[in-house]
Motif scaffolding. Structure first.
Motif, short mmCIF file in Angstrom:
data_model
loop_
_atom_site.label_atom_id
_atom_site.label_comp_id
_atom_site.label_asym_id
_atom_site.label_seq_id
_atom_site.Cartn_x
_atom_site.Cartn_y
_atom_site.Cartn_z
N ARG A 27 31.39 37.82 36.88
CA ARG A 27 31.68 36.40 37.12
C ARG A 27 31.20 35.98 38.52
O ARG A 27 30.57 34.96 38.70
CB ARG A 27 33.18 36.15 36.98
CG ARG A 27 33.52 34.67 36.86
CD ARG A 27 34.98 34.43 37.09
NE ARG A 27 35.44 35.17 38.25
CZ ARG A 27 36.62 35.78 38.34
NH1 ARG A 27 37.44 35.74 37.33
NH2 ARG A 27 36.97 36.44 39.44
N ASP A 28 31.46 36.83 39.51
CA ASP A 28 31.08 36.47 40.88
C ASP A 28 29.56 36.42 41.06
O ASP A 28 29.04 35.57 41.76
CB ASP A 28 31.66 37.48 41.88
CG ASP A 28 33.17 37.33 41.99
OD1 ASP A 28 33.71 36.36 41.42
OD2 ASP A 28 33.80 38.20 42.61
N VAL A 29 28.85 37.37 40.45
CA VAL A 29 27.39 37.42 40.61
C VAL A 29 26.73 36.20 39.95
O VAL A 29 25.82 35.59 40.52
CB VAL A 29 26.80 38.73 40.00
CG1 VAL A 29 25.29 38.64 39.83
CG2 VAL A 29 27.17 39.92 40.86
N PHE A 30 27.20 35.81 38.74
CA PHE A 30 26.45 34.82 37.96
C PHE A 30 27.03 33.41 37.99
O PHE A 30 26.35 32.46 37.57
CB PHE A 30 26.28 35.31 36.52
CG PHE A 30 25.45 36.57 36.45
CD1 PHE A 30 24.08 36.52 36.64
CD2 PHE A 30 26.05 37.81 36.26
CE1 PHE A 30 23.32 37.68 36.61
CE2 PHE A 30 25.30 38.98 36.24
CZ PHE A 30 23.93 38.91 36.42
N GLY A 31 28.25 33.24 38.44
CA GLY A 31 28.84 31.90 38.52
C GLY A 31 28.72 31.16 37.21
O GLY A 31 29.04 31.69 36.14
N ARG A 32 28.19 29.93 37.29
CA ARG A 32 28.15 29.10 36.07
C ARG A 32 27.10 29.55 35.07
O ARG A 32 27.04 29.03 33.94
CB ARG A 32 27.93 27.64 36.47
CG ARG A 32 29.21 27.06 37.07
CD ARG A 32 29.21 25.57 36.94
NE ARG A 32 28.07 25.02 37.66
CZ ARG A 32 28.14 24.02 38.52
NH1 ARG A 32 29.28 23.45 38.75
NH2 ARG A 32 27.07 23.57 39.14
#
Ligand SMILES: O=C(O)c1cc(=O)[nH]c(=O)n1[C@@H]1O[C@H](COP(=O)(O)O)[C@@H](O)[C@H]1O
Length: 282
Positions: free
Chosen positions: A240-245
């Protein structure tokens, strides 16, 4: 058999089953743990059990070619059988062979791994762009003709990749940024509903690299295969943190963490469900 292109087929599976790819990496230590022989036959038994246990549960399988190649022609024959067995399920099969060569040789790799009816062709192939994204054109063209997909390495999960992938070109873009942009352009020439057939490999372990390199991954229109989940230390939080939206396009990939839960089917299915649940972000 769906008539949707590779990207849209994968998109639907990720929504139905969860965004997880199970890597089929029959390491010798795993064969020992499963009580199987360290041989092509042991590897066959191992891989077939994985496919049969998880074929109705996962969006994708990713047999890792090197693990099979180490047993020579007997191992490659097993890889062919494993690809065929994956084809009997609804999950997509990404053959992880990381091929890449000059264009005229790439024609042969494209025919071998993406050609209609070839015994080594799954639904998609991983490719390495070190000889230039342009050199990989035969793979992209062959994939488009046969409705297959291609995943191009961009920011790999191993720390050794930084030196090359983060390098700056023309005082502006990073090497990874250029690769991502070239692959994105390929998707703009394809028809698709949700995502295109041309994906990237971006490790779940890369931390803030996308931001540091000023890469806006939200603009990318293909699937993102993200290895590094499990044995390499990343979890759903990192994804989640690496790819965001852009996380809705991410197919997280894990091999050893899941395979270590075998050989019992219930434990393999349980491991997959647990990871899939953790990857549902909405
Ligand atoms: O293309 C890949 O799949 C890949 C790219 C990458 O950047 N890092 C990476 O680990 N992989 C592959 O993903 C798998 C990771 O396995 P585990 O670390 O056991 O989950 C191996 O088959 C690797 O070859």
């Amino acid at each position: 058999m769906s008539t949707a292109g590779f990207g849209d087929r994968l998109w639907d599976l990720m929504r139905q089953r969860g965004p997880l790819c199970v890597g089929i990496d029959p390491h010798p230590a795993l064969l020992d743990q499963w009580g199987l022989e360290r041989s092509a036959q042991g590897m066959r038994e191992f891989s077939m059990r994985v496919v049969d246990a998880l074929g109705d549960h996962v969006a994708a399988f990713k047999p890792q070619s090197a693990l099979f190649e180490q047993y020579g022609s007997a191992g490659v024959a097993v890889l062919e059988e494993v690809i065929a067995r994956c084809g009997d399920t609804d999950a997509v099969c990404i053959v992880d062979a990381k091929r890449g060569d000059i264009g005229s040789t790439m024609d042969a790799y494209a025919a071998a791994y993406l050609g209609e009816g070839s015994p080594l062709a799954g639904d998609a192939l991983t490719v390495s762009p070190y000889l230039g994204v342009g050199a990989l054109a035969p793979a992209y063209e062959q994939a488009q003709q046969s409705g297959h997909g291609v995943f191009t390495l961009a920011l790999t999960s191993n720390p050794d990749g930084h030196g090359i992938q983060h390098a700056t070109v023309d005082n502006a873009h990073s090497v990874a940024g250029l690769i991502i942009s070239e692959v994105n352009t390929l998707n703009t020439k394809c028809d698709f509903q949700h995502i295109g057939p041309f994906g990237l490999v971006i490790g779940a372990t890369i931390q803030s690299a996308l931001t540091d390199l000023h890469i806006n991954i939200e603009d990318f229109t293909g699937p993102i295969l993200s290895p590094g989940v499990g044995a390499q230390g990343a979890g759903s939080e990192q994804v989640r943190d690496v790819f965001g939206r852009a996380v809705d396009r991410v197919l997280a990939s894990s091999s050893r963490q899941i395979l270590r839960c075998g050989p019992e089917k219930d434990r393999l299915v349980g491991a997959v469900k647990e990871i899939c649940d953790s990857l549902r972000f909405q």
